[in-house]
Design an enzyme around this catalytic site. Structure first.
Site, PDB file in Angstrom:
ATOM      1  CB  VAL A 191      -0.974   0.033   1.207  1.00 29.38           C
ATOM      2  CG1 VAL A 191      -2.015  -1.069   1.078  1.00 29.38           C
ATOM      3  CG2 VAL A 191      -0.233  -0.068   2.525  1.00 29.38           C
ATOM      4  CB  SER A 192       0.479   4.502  -1.552  1.00 29.47           C
ATOM      5  OG  SER A 192       0.325   3.870  -2.798  1.00 29.47           O
ATOM      6  CB  THR A 193      -0.058   6.265   3.002  1.00 35.44           C
ATOM      7  OG1 THR A 193      -1.396   5.789   3.197  1.00 35.44           O
ATOM      8  CG2 THR A 193       0.010   7.133   1.750  1.00 35.44           C
TER       9      THR A 193
ATOM     10  CD  GLN B  90      -3.199   3.578   0.927  1.00 33.77           C
ATOM     11  OE1 GLN B  90      -2.032   3.317   0.661  1.00 33.77           O
ATOM     12  NE2 GLN B  90      -4.097   3.921   0.023  1.00 33.77           N
TER      13      GLN B  90
END
Length: 185
Positions: free
Chosen positions: A9-11, A14
């Site tokens: 996931v990007s962050t 998340q």
């Protein structure tokens, strides 16, 4: 021959659980995950570890292609590196494998779509920020990591990895904060 799952996931905000559960259901014996942007391969140590240890006949499994990367060149380089090791990639949604030539073509097209989607996301985000600035309500992104805490832990002699563990963030975030304040860290 091993089925190795990769979730991303990007962050840090998340959740990885949906991807992790899907990879388990698909029979992945090993699953590695990370919370970092897929815009480039920089800092994606878990993915690098997987690729480094792939053997002939192994299968790298991701739930969607954009979990592997959002830059077409990066995705194609990952596919190439896996092929060089005699391994292949399987994407679960839509179900595509690089075992055959058609699979490689489809992955290329999906990679271009993922890159285009990333560009659209950035454009929409920029437009939203511009509108918020015009309305006088934009305050900037919220600080997710206490920079003073990083500085305090660094001054106490802790390394970047330990600071990241304690603050539940990536080492890359600690490095960036350290670089920002390198005079004082």
């Amino acid at each position: 021959m091993a089925r190795i799952g990769y979730a991303r996931v990007s962050t840090i905000d998340q959740d990885l659980n949906v991807q992790l559960e899907r990879l388990r259901r698909e029979g992945c014996e090993i699953i590695r995950s990370e919370k970092i942007s897929g815009g480039s391969r920089e800092g994606r140590t878990e993915l690098a570890t997987i690729i480094e240890f792939l053997r002939r006949g192994d299968e790298l499994v991701v739930t969607r292609l954009d979990r592997l990367g959002r830059d077409t060149r990066d995705v194609l380089n990952i596919v190439h590196e896996c092929q060089q090791r005699g391994a292949y990639i399987t994407i679960l949604d839509p179900h595509v494998s690089t075992r055959g030539e058609l699979g490689c073509v489809i992955v290329t097209v999906l990679g271009m779509v993922a890159q285009m989607e990333r560009r659209f996301i950035r454009e929409r985000q920029r437009e939203g920020i511009d509108r918020a600035k015009l309305a006088g309500v934009y305050k900037g992104g919220k600080t997710r990591i206490d920079h003073e805490k990083v500085k305090h832990l660094r001054d106490a002699g802790l390394g970047h990895s330990e600071i990241a563990r304690q603050l539940k963030c990536s080492r890359m975030q600690v490095y960036r904060i350290s670089m920002k304040y390198r005079c004082s860290l």
